[in-house]
Design an enzyme around this catalytic site. Structure first.
Site, PDB file in Angstrom:
ATOM      1  N   SER A 146       0.835  -1.203   0.000  1.00 13.75           N
ATOM      2  CA  SER A 146       0.000   0.000   0.000  1.00 13.75           C
ATOM      3  C   SER A 146       0.867   1.249   0.000  1.00 13.75           C
ATOM      4  O   SER A 146       2.029   1.208   0.450  1.00 13.75           O
ATOM      5  CB  SER A 146      -0.839  -0.033   1.288  1.00 13.75           C
ATOM      6  OG  SER A 146      -1.333   1.244   1.597  1.00 13.75           O
ATOM      7  N   TYR A 159      -0.651  -0.793  10.609  1.00 12.18           N
ATOM      8  CA  TYR A 159      -0.938  -1.113   9.200  1.00 12.18           C
ATOM      9  C   TYR A 159       0.219  -0.680   8.293  1.00 12.18           C
ATOM     10  O   TYR A 159       0.736  -1.468   7.497  1.00 12.18           O
ATOM     11  CB  TYR A 159      -2.251  -0.443   8.773  1.00 12.18           C
ATOM     12  CG  TYR A 159      -2.583  -0.632   7.311  1.00 12.18           C
ATOM     13  CD1 TYR A 159      -2.911  -1.901   6.820  1.00 12.18           C
ATOM     14  CD2 TYR A 159      -2.564   0.439   6.412  1.00 12.18           C
ATOM     15  CE1 TYR A 159      -3.203  -2.093   5.472  1.00 12.18           C
ATOM     16  CE2 TYR A 159      -2.855   0.255   5.065  1.00 12.18           C
ATOM     17  CZ  TYR A 159      -3.176  -1.010   4.604  1.00 12.18           C
ATOM     18  OH  TYR A 159      -3.463  -1.192   3.268  1.00 12.18           O
TER      19      TYR A 159
END
Ligand SMILES: NC(=O)c1ccc[n+]([C@@H]2O[C@H](COP(=O)([O-])OP(=O)(O)OC[C@H]3O[C@@H](n4cnc5c(N)ncnc54)[C@H](OP(=O)(O)O)[C@@H]3O)[C@@H](O)[C@H]2O)c1
Length: 271
Positions: A146, A159
């Site tokens: 990501s 994350y």
């Protein structure tokens, strides 16, 4: 054209997190190119529906393995369930964060489950499924990461850190395996319209809105560029380029990332 994927890499592919969103799009894309697929996810009905759809639309074999990738032993179980197959392409897609909140506002066990699914299990998948590929001198592995990997940011601590782990793991394995006939791609995604993202944003109390990539476009782009690693930034004008933060110093990059996460948390459109 359709057979190039299987003749280059092998007859079977696995998609970890392959029942909806980007994972399902990968599975359909692989199946449309003639590859049999193994789909892994937790919710059996969603998984079975996706596999039925793939069999009906593409005429390939589709197996399902219901597993929680955040539990210890999941990858060993997956290796056992697929030990009779030549797995030529492994896509590790599962990895989203269902709630983007301040670090201490989430309980410790939830953080640790995320770290297990996004780091330990990814490493184990690369080890267990990469070794036979290197031995055979053919195969491909996609680790989905990501833009959160580019820098730290408030509400992204665990994350973003796991996604940086995935990016560095993919790039390192690409460097190690590039002369072994095994392609590794660290696939960097931006905001993408998946059921998981919609659930996360709705849980934060705002309607889903703003620009988001189509999972099918993401999967097609990645499947067309499996050999163009180590890193592919989906939807970018410079997909093999570096961090979008360019020459910013780390402090400014972290503050910019934090502002972006905060705006997304309030449902403001981000590009
Ligand atoms: N969507 C975005 O905007 C976006 C942006 C940047 C990067 N990404 C990356 O893209 C990937 C896919 O994201 P996504 O939005 O589609 O959400 P996701 O929740 O990571 O992926 C959904 C798929 O993974 C499965 N899954 C999730 N947790 C699992 C677990 N513990 N064990 C087994 N399967 C699991 C889901 O099925 P079950 O729920 O039934 O298990 C479903 O098949 C992730 O790696 C994420 O980090 C997404």
């Amino acid at each position: 054209m359709a057979e190039i994927l299987t003749s280059t890499y092998g007859p079977w592919g696995i998609v970890a997190g392959g029942s909806d969103g980007v994972g399902a799009a990968f599975a359909h894309g692989m199946a449309s190119r003639g590859m049999n697929v193994v789909l892994v996810a937790r919710r059996s009905p969603v998984l079975e529906a996706c596999a039925d759809d793939i069999r009906a639309r593409h005429g390939v074999e589709a197996r399902t393995v219901t597993l929680d990738l955040s539990s210890t032993g999941a990858l060993a179980a997956l290796a056992r369930a697929t030990s009779d197959l030549e797995v030529g392409l492994f896509v590790y897609n599962a990895g989203g964060d269902d709630r983007s909140v301040a670090f201490l506002d989430k309980d410790l066990d939830t953080h640790l489950e995320l770290v297990h699914r996004n780091c330990a299990a990814v490493l184990e998948a690369a080890y267990r499924f990469g070794a036979p590929m290197v031995e055979r001198k053919r195969g491909a592995m996609v680790l989905v990461t990501s833009g959160a990997a580019w820098a730290g940011g408030a509400t992204l601590a665990a994350y973003g850190a796991t996604k940086a782990f995935d990016l560095i793991l993919a790039e390192s394995l690409w460097a190690e395996w590039r002369d072994s006939g095994v392609d590794v791609l660290g696939l960097v995604l931006g905001r993408t319209d998946t059921p998981s993202l919609r659930r996360a944003e709705e849980a934060q109390g705002h309607a889903f809105a703003g620009a988001a990539a189509d999972p099918e476009d993401v999967a097609e782009e990645a499947l067309d560029h499996l050999a163009d690693g180590p890193t592919w930034i989906c939807g970018s004008d410079t997909p093999t380029g570096g961090s979008p933060f360019g020459g910013l110093n780390r402090r400014d990059a972290v503050l910019a990332m934090s502002r972006g996460a905060s705006a997304r948390g309030k449902g403001e459109e981000q590009h």
